[in-house]
Scaffold this motif. Structure first.
Motif, short mmCIF file in Angstrom:
data_model
loop_
_atom_site.label_atom_id
_atom_site.label_comp_id
_atom_site.label_asym_id
_atom_site.label_seq_id
_atom_site.Cartn_x
_atom_site.Cartn_y
_atom_site.Cartn_z
N ALA A 43 0.83 -1.21 0.00
CA ALA A 43 0.00 0.00 0.00
C ALA A 43 0.86 1.25 0.00
O ALA A 43 0.57 2.22 -0.72
N HIS A 44 1.93 1.27 0.81
CA HIS A 44 2.85 2.41 0.79
C HIS A 44 3.40 2.64 -0.61
O HIS A 44 3.38 3.75 -1.13
N ALA A 57 -1.24 5.13 4.08
CA ALA A 57 -1.72 4.01 3.27
C ALA A 57 -1.55 2.67 3.98
O ALA A 57 -2.43 1.80 3.92
N GLY A 58 -0.41 2.47 4.65
CA GLY A 58 -0.14 1.20 5.32
C GLY A 58 -1.11 0.89 6.45
O GLY A 58 -1.82 -0.12 6.42
N PRO A 59 -1.17 1.77 7.48
CA PRO A 59 -2.10 1.48 8.59
C PRO A 59 -3.55 1.48 8.18
O PRO A 59 -4.34 0.69 8.73
N LEU A 60 -3.94 2.32 7.22
CA LEU A 60 -5.34 2.30 6.77
C LEU A 60 -5.68 0.98 6.08
O LEU A 60 -6.80 0.49 6.20
N THR A 61 -4.70 0.42 5.37
CA THR A 61 -4.91 -0.90 4.76
C THR A 61 -5.12 -1.95 5.84
O THR A 61 -6.01 -2.82 5.72
N LEU A 73 -5.41 -4.96 13.38
CA LEU A 73 -5.74 -3.84 14.25
C LEU A 73 -4.50 -3.38 15.00
O LEU A 73 -4.24 -2.18 15.14
N LEU A 74 -3.70 -4.34 15.47
CA LEU A 74 -2.47 -3.99 16.19
C LEU A 74 -1.50 -3.23 15.28
O LEU A 74 -0.95 -2.19 15.67
N LEU A 75 -1.29 -3.73 14.06
CA LEU A 75 -0.38 -3.05 13.14
C LEU A 75 -0.91 -1.66 12.77
O LEU A 75 -0.13 -0.70 12.67
N GLY A 76 -2.21 -1.56 12.56
CA GLY A 76 -2.78 -0.27 12.21
C GLY A 76 -2.63 0.75 13.32
O GLY A 76 -2.18 1.88 13.09
N VAL A 77 -2.98 0.36 14.54
CA VAL A 77 -2.92 1.27 15.68
C VAL A 77 -1.47 1.61 16.03
O VAL A 77 -1.12 2.79 16.23
N PHE A 78 -0.62 0.61 16.10
CA PHE A 78 0.77 0.82 16.50
C PHE A 78 1.48 1.75 15.51
O PHE A 78 2.22 2.66 15.92
N ASN A 79 1.27 1.53 14.22
CA ASN A 79 1.95 2.35 13.22
C ASN A 79 1.43 3.77 13.16
O ASN A 79 2.09 4.64 12.57
N ASP A 127 4.63 5.20 10.83
CA ASP A 127 3.86 5.98 9.87
C ASP A 127 3.23 7.21 10.51
O ASP A 127 3.15 8.27 9.88
N GLY A 128 2.77 7.07 11.73
CA GLY A 128 2.20 8.22 12.43
C GLY A 128 3.19 9.35 12.61
O GLY A 128 2.83 10.53 12.55
N GLY A 129 4.46 9.01 12.83
CA GLY A 129 5.50 10.02 12.94
C GLY A 129 5.71 10.75 11.63
O GLY A 129 5.92 11.97 11.61
#
Length: 232
Positions: A29-30, A95-99, A147-153, A161-163
């Motif tokens: 996705a990225h 794109a990554g966490p939203l996926t 969910l863990l990958l999405g929230v953590f990232n 990704d959030g950074g």
């Protein structure tokens, strides 16, 4: 000894497909969004593929099956190729966490669909139950890992990704300072996770709340799946 190997292979068979999809689609996705916004780096390097050999990091892959959390090799992105580097990097990062969050929703629908089918007389046979039970565990694990990958990232700490989203939002000086912090961000994450109670006080309760909200009446299946896969 044989029983232990059988148990390991059973857990591996349940976790393998959801884990691979979670980490591979995150990275693809990225690269896909970057390509659409002007940077073909990932495509030219052959990273816009579902071939796991092009994405997997050995340590990150093993970590998924041991700890329930892991990572793949990051897809390379050259921000200078993007049409609007700062703004476009926000979308590339998201794109990554939203996926992963989208895959979590699909997993919930699949989990609920299995339960719905089991209540109908048409498919309530023992054969269907034998098939549906491992599929339910796979769906529950898929919900958990995505969910863990999405929230953590999405945590606002580079190199997550959030950074990178935060770097794109902040004014120039603050963004530059945060960007310079990126090489040390992974060390900070490890310190936070292993040497503080940030997981038990913040991330774990948040994950539980989100899992309960998404899974609803199927949450007990998620609990059983996590206990089966990581409870020893």
């Amino acid at each position: 000894m044989g029983h232990g190997i059988d148990a390991f292979l059973l857990k591996l068979s349940v976790m393998l497909v959801p884990a691979l999809l979670a980490i591979i689609l995150h990275e693809v996705a990225h690269g896909y969004v970057a390509d659409r916004l002007g940077d073909p780096t990932a495509r030219l390097l052959g990273r816009l593929t579902l071939n796991p050999l092009r994405h997997l990091d050995p340590i990150g892959t093993i970590a998924i099956f041991v700890f329930g959390f892991g990572w793949a090799r990051p897809v390379p992105v050259n921000a200078k190729n993007l049409r609007h580097p700062r703004q476009d990097m926000i979308w590339v990062a998201l794109a990554g966490p939203l996926t992963n969050l989208a895959l979590a929703l699909i997993s919930v629908l699949f989990l609920r669909g299995i339960s719905l089918l089991e209540t109908t007389q048409l498919v309530s046979s023992q054969m269907f139950l034998d098939i549906s039970r491992p599929l339910r565990v796979m769906a529950a694990f898929s919900l958990y890992i995505n969910l863990l990958l999405g929230v953590f990232n999405l945590l606002p700490i580079p190199p997550l990704d959030g950074g990178r989203v935060l770097v794109g939002i902040l004014p120039g000086k603050q963004a530059l300072w945060l960007n310079r912090f990126e090489p040390f961000g992974f060390v900070l994450l490890l310190l936070l996770i292993f040497f503080t109670d940030v997981w038990s006080r913040l991330l774990s309760p948040l994950m539980t709340l989100l899992l309960q909200t998404l899974a609803g009446g199927e949450y007990h299946y998620v609990e059983k799946a996590i206990s089966f896969l990581f409870g020893g």
